[in-house]
Design a protein around this motif. Sequence first.
Motif, PDB file in Angstrom:
ATOM      1  N   ASN A  47      -1.310   4.138 -14.631  1.00 39.36           N
ATOM      2  CA  ASN A  47      -0.543   2.927 -14.308  1.00 39.36           C
ATOM      3  C   ASN A  47      -0.911   1.796 -15.268  1.00 39.36           C
ATOM      4  OD1 ASN A  47      -2.789   1.305 -13.256  1.00 39.36           O
ATOM      5  ND2 ASN A  47      -2.819   2.802 -11.600  1.00 39.36           N
TER       6      ASN A  47
ATOM      7  N   LYS B  41       0.841  -1.210   0.000  1.00 36.03           N
ATOM      8  CA  LYS B  41       0.000   0.000   0.000  1.00 36.03           C
ATOM      9  C   LYS B  41       0.871   1.253   0.000  1.00 36.03           C
ATOM     10  CE  LYS B  41      -3.981   0.504   1.089  1.00 36.03           C
ATOM     11  NZ  LYS B  41      -5.050   1.006   0.230  1.00 36.03           N
ATOM     12  N   GLU B  42       1.927   1.201   0.811  1.00 35.74           N
ATOM     13  CA  GLU B  42       2.814   2.372   0.866  1.00 35.74           C
ATOM     14  C   GLU B  42       3.505   2.584  -0.473  1.00 35.74           C
ATOM     15  OE1 GLU B  42       3.669   1.889   5.610  1.00 35.74           O
ATOM     16  OE2 GLU B  42       5.308   1.500   4.183  1.00 35.74           O
ATOM     17  N   LYS B  43       3.977   1.467  -1.052  1.00 36.20           N
ATOM     18  CA  LYS B  43       4.703   1.572  -2.319  1.00 36.20           C
ATOM     19  C   LYS B  43       3.822   2.099  -3.433  1.00 36.20           C
ATOM     20  CE  LYS B  43       7.877  -2.183  -1.635  1.00 36.20           C
ATOM     21  NZ  LYS B  43       7.912  -3.605  -1.811  1.00 36.20           N
ATOM     22  N   THR B  44       2.559   1.643  -3.491  1.00 32.27           N
ATOM     23  CA  THR B  44       1.706   2.092  -4.591  1.00 32.27           C
ATOM     24  C   THR B  44       1.365   3.572  -4.443  1.00 32.27           C
ATOM     25  OG1 THR B  44      -0.094   1.030  -3.408  1.00 32.27           O
ATOM     26  CG2 THR B  44       0.592  -0.014  -5.443  1.00 32.27           C
ATOM     27  N   GLU B  45       1.417   4.052  -3.195  1.00 29.20           N
ATOM     28  CA  GLU B  45       1.168   5.476  -3.026  1.00 29.20           C
ATOM     29  C   GLU B  45       2.386   6.304  -3.449  1.00 29.20           C
ATOM     30  OE1 GLU B  45      -0.512   5.492   0.909  1.00 29.20           O
ATOM     31  OE2 GLU B  45      -2.205   4.423   0.004  1.00 29.20           O
ATOM     32  N   GLN B  46       3.590   5.734  -3.211  1.00 25.74           N
ATOM     33  CA  GLN B  46       4.791   6.432  -3.720  1.00 25.74           C
ATOM     34  C   GLN B  46       5.067   5.874  -5.124  1.00 25.74           C
ATOM     35  OE1 GLN B  46       7.623   4.770  -1.151  1.00 25.74           O
ATOM     36  NE2 GLN B  46       6.568   5.461   0.690  1.00 25.74           N
ATOM     37  N   SER B  47       6.246   6.126  -5.631  1.00 24.69           N
ATOM     38  CA  SER B  47       6.609   5.553  -6.925  1.00 24.69           C
ATOM     39  C   SER B  47       7.452   4.318  -6.673  1.00 24.69           C
ATOM     40  CB  SER B  47       7.444   6.568  -7.663  1.00 24.69           C
ATOM     41  OG  SER B  47       6.938   6.787  -8.893  1.00 24.69           O
TER      42      SER B  47
ATOM     43  N   ASP C 278      -5.944  -4.973  -0.901  1.00 26.13           N
ATOM     44  CA  ASP C 278      -5.954  -3.974   0.168  1.00 26.13           C
ATOM     45  C   ASP C 278      -5.714  -4.685   1.495  1.00 26.13           C
ATOM     46  OD1 ASP C 278      -6.330  -1.601   1.591  1.00 26.13           O
ATOM     47  OD2 ASP C 278      -7.958  -0.959   0.270  1.00 26.13           O
TER      48      ASP C 278
END
Length: 611
Positions: free
Chosen positions: A444, A140-146, A483
């Motif tokens: 994406n 989740k964190e990664k998909t929010e960043q690049s 999720d």
Amino acid sequence: MNKLDGKTMDLVQHNIDELKKLFPEVITEGKIDFDRLRLLLGDEVDTGKEKYEFTWPGKSDCIRLSQQQSTGTLRPDKESSKDWDTTKNLYIEGDNLEVLRLLQKAYHRKVKMIYIDPPYNTGNDFIYKDDYKDNVKSYKEKTEQSMKANPATAGRYHSEWLNMMYPRLRLAKNLLSDDGAIFISIDDTELDNLKKICNEVFGEENFIACIAWHKNYASANDSKGFSSVLDYILVYRKSENFVRNLLPRTDKQNSLYKYDSNDGYGPWRPDNLSVKTYSKEYDFTIINPTTGVEYNPPKGRCWVTNKNTIDKWIKEGRVFFGQTGNGAPQLKRYLNEVQQGVVPITYWSYDECGHNDEARKEIKQLFSEPPFDTPKPTRLIKQILNISTNKDSIVLDFFSGSSTTAHAVMKLNSQDDGNRKFVMVQLPEPCNEDSEAYKAGFPNICEIGKERIRRAGENLKEEYKDKEGIENLDIGFKVFKLDTSNLKAWDPDVEELEGTLKGMVDPIKEDRTQEDMLYEIMLIYGIDLTIPLEEIQIKGKTAYSVGLGYMIVCLEDGLTLDVIEAIGAMKQSGQEIARVVFRDSGFADDNVKTNAVQLLKKFGIEDFRTI
Ligand SMILES: C[S@@+](CC[C@H](N)C(=O)[O-])C[C@H]1O[C@@H](n2cnc3c(N)ncnc32)[C@H](O)[C@@H]1O
């Protein structure tokens, strides 16, 4: 009353259960007695220090990784789906390791063919880094960043790729049906490593082929060494129950049958009358009836059959002695005898299966500017589908990119009236902001993949509009997104006591819907996500009837015994209700909760769970 623990398939426990079935005597108090197991296996136990094995830094961790249970779930996204109510196809957005974990129960031994085209580890491609502690949260964190690629200069270059592939292959194997097979595209960079881990995961005895596919029609003249024009496809079966299909004959192959004797058997071609497998009975002299010249089989060979049969064939005109009748004997091979198909070979030409340029053109026909750089041609995937699937098979691609596999499945279905179903899995890998894809409105790769299925499906319906039954072609797909679990207990953020206590009163997160929870329950139970679902009303409460009433889920508050009675009445009127799920905090009071169990039992519903 049992509480659903919210966990997906426990693979370690599954392995212990399997071992228990084979050797019940090695399990003592739920634990494995390795000494006893060693005794039972006798001489087959390898106790030496040196052994043949393939290893790399991180291998043990990735075995553990493949056995961990998921703390995530798949949330339905109706808006970006197509034909939600009727389709049997799935499009899942998320990291495939976690998605494979989540599908372990629902798709256990159900998938007939898996095709994957993973990153080749050429240095420019993206290698997803797994998090050993909390993969879903990190996703989740990664998909929010690049997301960041694994650069070619990184140390442990092959190791990282192997650490990424190995757990995914282990999990993928569990989903294959016993008569299923996996096809994996790869190039020279990792071919040898991939073969070694596949031998380990699927078993050397299940290796079927290493196909060389001629992917480029032009060679690169600026290449410093050799210009590489081949990709490979490794094929492994799940077990000896896999039977490959023959390939349909092409017009080019049929055109070799250019003679017709008007004998009612149709076109034929001359073929060798001798064979290598020698038999004395088949070694004799054939005399040309026109010239009287004698012919013996070439040295070390014999004819295809015995003298009586050949004499009969000569009388029937089945033996060909050349156009003038003065030549050596040859067999008339009739097309109608070979029409069942062709045995696939391990070299696939671009004439037969397309090439990379063709794949890009296919995408260009759907989108004016091709938004994806490394697609495969649909003809290549169709060839794989022809060899390995039946008309109603489930096909999985968990590195699906631009969804070529879904396109090929729909194409083949429209051509052979098939009903194959696809499951696409793809990471929402962001498109570079300078890319054509991004400028065309695709943030994406998932957006590209979904849009391709929408456009390709509509085009196929148009192309085959005059074909009978084309209206039944399934061009829809249900979208699910990876999720964190809908259950608070699974969220590591809910750590403080107050949160935990509140969580016990209502275990479902506030921002999640009943439908979100419904699909999580289906995953936990291992129910196919495309099974028919109906929203029903029971005594004024909203409930879901899953699989034509097989499971009733009601997550409303204020449940009274009226609701339970009504479910019992539904069962008595002939509905096959096998299980019922309620929210633990949903009962009007504790009395209702206690009586509900007894009441459902009275109606013959034993499987009663709460969350
Ligand atoms: C070579 S491409 C596949 C192309 C595809 N065969 C086609 O014809 O379009 C590999 C894809 O795998 C995706 N991918 C990489 N790591 C992934 C992961 N952990 N989970 C899901 N997809 C991943 C990449 O985003 C990329 O789109």
